[in-house]
Design an enzyme around this catalytic site. Sequence first.
Site, mmCIF file in Angstrom:
data_model
loop_
_atom_site.group_PDB
_atom_site.id
_atom_site.type_symbol
_atom_site.label_atom_id
_atom_site.label_comp_id
_atom_site.label_asym_id
_atom_site.label_seq_id
_atom_site.Cartn_x
_atom_site.Cartn_y
_atom_site.Cartn_z
ATOM 1 N N HIS A 1 38.873 14.291 30.729
ATOM 2 C CA HIS A 1 38.796 13.334 31.813
ATOM 3 C C HIS A 1 39.298 13.507 33.175
ATOM 4 C CE1 HIS A 1 42.559 11.378 31.374
ATOM 5 N NE2 HIS A 1 42.325 11.480 30.215
ATOM 6 N N GLU B 1 41.555 9.789 22.583
ATOM 7 C CA GLU B 1 42.802 10.503 22.865
ATOM 8 C C GLU B 1 43.638 10.439 21.690
ATOM 9 O OE1 GLU B 1 44.508 12.818 23.379
ATOM 10 O OE2 GLU B 1 45.260 12.607 25.482
#
Length: 285
Positions: free
Chosen positions: A35, A113
Amino acid sequence: MSSPLAVLPTRFGPQNLSAGHTMEALRFGLTLVRHGETKYNKEGLLQGQAIDSCLSEAGLQQAEAAGRYLRDVSFSNVFASDMLRARQTAEKIMQQNSSCLGLQMVCDPLLKEKSFGTAEGGRVQDFKEMARAAGESLPDFTPPGGETQEQVKERVKLFLENMLQQMGAEHWPVSGRAAASTAAEGSPAEGEADDGVRGIPVHALVVTHGAYMREAVRFFVEELHCSFPSSWDKNHMFSLSPNTGICRFTLRTAKEGSRFVLLGMRCVFIHRADHIKQDSKGRAK
């Protein structure tokens, strides 16, 4: 808990199967993208899973730059972590890519994550000091309430298994035959955005996170025996990808009964950030 991922060593390819057990190969591309930058990244703070932050202005620009870089690369599937920063990055990439116009992004919590437990929201520097005090390397260190490397690896394995089955079911057999016949096996990277996937119509874009990508690459190399150029440095391969850094792999799969199994895997390039450099030069003019 062991993963259901079915992996066949390359030596068990179609040519070595016993009579009555034939398999056709399906080759497809896998592009991993981290990201874009968030305020927490910029300030050196850990996000993990508890902090669902949006992209910063710089992060939006990075995502747009990644989209421009990948705009002529054909994708057949798009997967993203269900966290906001990953979804925003995937959206920016899809908006600039005509092959994504009719595609639906699949948001998968398996791509989240790594959880850093009690360290989330704190300084990365403090996290490093915690690991040092515990006598462990940063990737190996698990703060209280956080995920271990093994737990993240299990998520990677399950995502890969699910992706193999979904893409195999969606694109078999026509796309598979086309991919097997038109793509050049093992062609070297030339510094182009479509390196490794030229002529491969089946290609997954996966937008996820830095620590997750690091564990994925390690799993691919150490357990799935993913091939890569001998000149590459493993320390660099297993390092943290920059924001919107891109890693690409090609996979060979086959259908065995009603399931798809992995025959082999190759890394085309790792942590590529050409788009960030190009965008920085453009804005400096």
